[in-house]
Design an enzyme around this catalytic site. Structure first.
Site, short mmCIF file in Angstrom:
data_model
loop_
_atom_site.label_atom_id
_atom_site.label_comp_id
_atom_site.label_asym_id
_atom_site.label_seq_id
_atom_site.Cartn_x
_atom_site.Cartn_y
_atom_site.Cartn_z
N GLN A 283 3.41 2.14 -15.76
CA GLN A 283 4.66 2.70 -15.25
C GLN A 283 4.72 4.20 -15.46
OE1 GLN A 283 6.77 0.76 -13.30
NE2 GLN A 283 4.87 -0.37 -13.61
N HIS A 286 3.59 6.57 -12.64
CA HIS A 286 4.41 6.77 -11.44
C HIS A 286 5.02 8.16 -11.39
CE1 HIS A 286 4.55 3.03 -9.22
NE2 HIS A 286 4.75 2.35 -10.31
N GLU A 351 13.96 -2.39 -16.03
CA GLU A 351 13.48 -2.81 -14.72
C GLU A 351 12.41 -3.90 -14.86
OE1 GLU A 351 11.41 -0.74 -10.78
OE2 GLU A 351 11.34 0.27 -12.73
N HIS A 352 11.38 -3.62 -15.65
CA HIS A 352 10.29 -4.57 -15.93
C HIS A 352 10.29 -4.89 -17.42
CE1 HIS A 352 8.79 -1.92 -12.58
NE2 HIS A 352 8.62 -3.10 -12.01
N ASP A 385 3.92 -6.25 -9.18
CA ASP A 385 4.04 -5.17 -8.21
C ASP A 385 3.37 -5.51 -6.89
OD1 ASP A 385 5.56 -3.35 -9.56
OD2 ASP A 385 3.91 -2.08 -10.21
N HIS A 444 53.73 -13.38 8.17
CA HIS A 444 52.76 -14.29 7.57
C HIS A 444 53.42 -15.65 7.30
CE1 HIS A 444 50.19 -10.80 6.88
NE2 HIS A 444 49.25 -11.58 6.34
#
Length: 460
Positions: A283, A286, A351-352, A385, A444
């Site tokens: 990660q 990235h 996230e992971h 992934d 109504h």
């Protein structure tokens, strides 16, 4: 070059302050980017194709006389598929099969219409229908992600979306992506990535345009003479793309505003330290703002992971980015126990989340917040992934506390079904009228009362 993630211990008096400081990340977009994006969106909304052509020439160095010169065809997809090596074709198709199988199972579990009748014969239910047309943004050129194309297009296809419109920038080499007029505008073919086009062929993309940035988001959101207006836009992009997606939300749906990538490894010390170090790298490579964290109750094992980081860093091509990420946002956290590690993981809501343990299913029930949970030492995040099957578009920056991975449900909408019987109208009408009068909405109330037998007189 060194990568030294901060060492923290939950036993330390200053742990909470240091922990909060390491997690902090601001999603605020630069004011200049926001203003530039606003100008681009307004221009595309006003001038349509002409504005998209101008911005594509200016930012990507990709010149065309009309949008026809920027549209990819099914023949382009097929040619790219045929041109890539057989090993890549096989891998692409195998990944697509697994992603499709997972999302077909997801659709069966949660994406079907249903209804029932109550004791009065009134029908109540839910109708699930797909969106008509979606747009997917795929980063292009040298930063190309065919896996993201699969993860966005396949669940849309499984959901039943009829038209999937892809936008993918294909900048001319040497063009200035942030603007300016110095680029050579001599080509209508920029840096196309054959694997992305082959993935479009495998995933069933309907139409595609070689445009990117805020102008591509605007074209999808508002529609132009050439680019169809879509119902929802999904897919990752840079700060300009993220800002544009935020601004068009409401005109169209969007998937999420993603922050930097994250991985949290919850380890009991039984996994080879080299494996965990490389998972942290996976990660960190990235982005310099990506975050990689290890939680472990074994201090000696944390030492071993740091030694593996030192030894393995020089062997990976993106070592400089990894080092900056680990130094700036990485952490190796010594916990009192695996139970405490699970509690801290829930606070982070990563996230992971890798549960690198001999007994991953012992700890999984304690884990409540994560985009995706990877169980066991052999389950590297990188498999998720690319080809495990579940979607890799995941909530970041703690939003897994209230958000979910991209899925079939993101490309469907739900309509309530109500068919009231004559008998049901007698019971429900009285209730509705009473509440409507209480709210001061006489029309109504009367609409409900007119269906009652006998019809009561109108209240003043």
């Amino acid at each position: 070059m060194q990568a030294k993630p901060v060492r923290l211990s939950t036993d330390s008096a200053d742990f909470e302050a240091a922990f909060r400081d390491r997690l902090h990340w601001s999603a605020d977009t630069d004011a200049a980017i926001e203003q530039r994006v606003a100008d681009i969106l307004a221009d595309v909304q006003a001038r349509g194709d002409a504005a998209v052509l101008d911005y594509t020439a200016r930012f990507d160095g990709l010149a065309a006389d009309s949008m026809a010169g920027l549209e990819l065809t099914q023949a382009d997809f097929k040619a790219a598929f045929d041109a890539i090596p057989a090993a890549q074709r096989d891998a692409l198709q195998a990944a697509a099969r697994r992603v499709r199988s997972y999302h077909e199972a997801q659709k069966k579990a949660s994406g079907e219409s249903w209804s029932y009748r109550d004791e009065d014969g009134t029908l109540l239910g839910q109708k699930v229908t797909p969106l008509d047309r979606v747009g997917i943004y795929v980063p292009g050129g040298k930063a190309a992600y065919p896996s993201s194309l699969l993860m966005n297009a396949i669940p849309a296809h499984v959901a039943g979306v009829q038209e999937i419109i892809m936008v993918v920038p294909t900048p001319v080499r040497g063009s200035v992506a942030t603007g300016g007029s110095g680029a050579q505008l001599a080509s209508t073919k920029g840096e196309r990535n054959e694997l992305v086009l082959a993935a479009a062929y495998v995933a069933g993309v309907t139409r595609a345009f070689t445009i990117g940035g805020a102008q591509a988001v605007a074209a999808l959101a508002y529609g132009t003479d050439t680019v169809p207006k879509v119902d929802k836009i999904t897919g990752p992009g840079n700060a300009y793309v993220a800002s544009a997606k935020k601004r068009v939300f409401g005109t169209v749906g969007i998937d999420m505003i993603a922050g930097p990538s994250e991985i949290l490894v919850l380890a009991d010390g039984s996994t080879p330290a080299d494996w965990v170090a490389m998972d942290l790298f996976s990660q960190a490579e990235h982005d310099e703002l990506a975050q990689s964290i290890l939680l472990c109750p074994d201090a000696a094992y944390i030492d071993a992971v740091q030694e593996a980081i030192d030894r393995l860093l020089p062997t990976v091509p993106r070592a400089e980015i990894i080092a900056k990420s680990l130094n700036g946002r990485g952490a190796l956290i010594h916990t009192r126990s695996m139970e405490e590690a699970c509690a801290i993981s829930n606070r982070i809501a990563p996230e992971h989340l890798e549960v690198s343990s001999i007994e991953p299913h012992r700890w999984e029930p304690l884990l409540r917040h994560a985009g995706a949970i990877f169980l066991g030492a052999y389950t590297s995040e990188s498999l998720g992934d690319y080809c495990a099957g579940p979607n890799h578009v995941l909530p970041t920056s703690g939003t897994a506390r209230f958000s979910s991975p991209l899925g079939v449900y993101d490309f469907q909408k739900r309509s309530s079904l109500i068919e009231v019987s004559e008998a049901g109208a007698q019971a429900l009408g009285t209730i509705a009228a009473e509440l409507a009068y209480g709210e001061g909405l006489q029309a109504h109330a009367r609409a409900a009362e007119l269906r009652l037998k006998p019809v009561p007189p109108a209240r003043g």
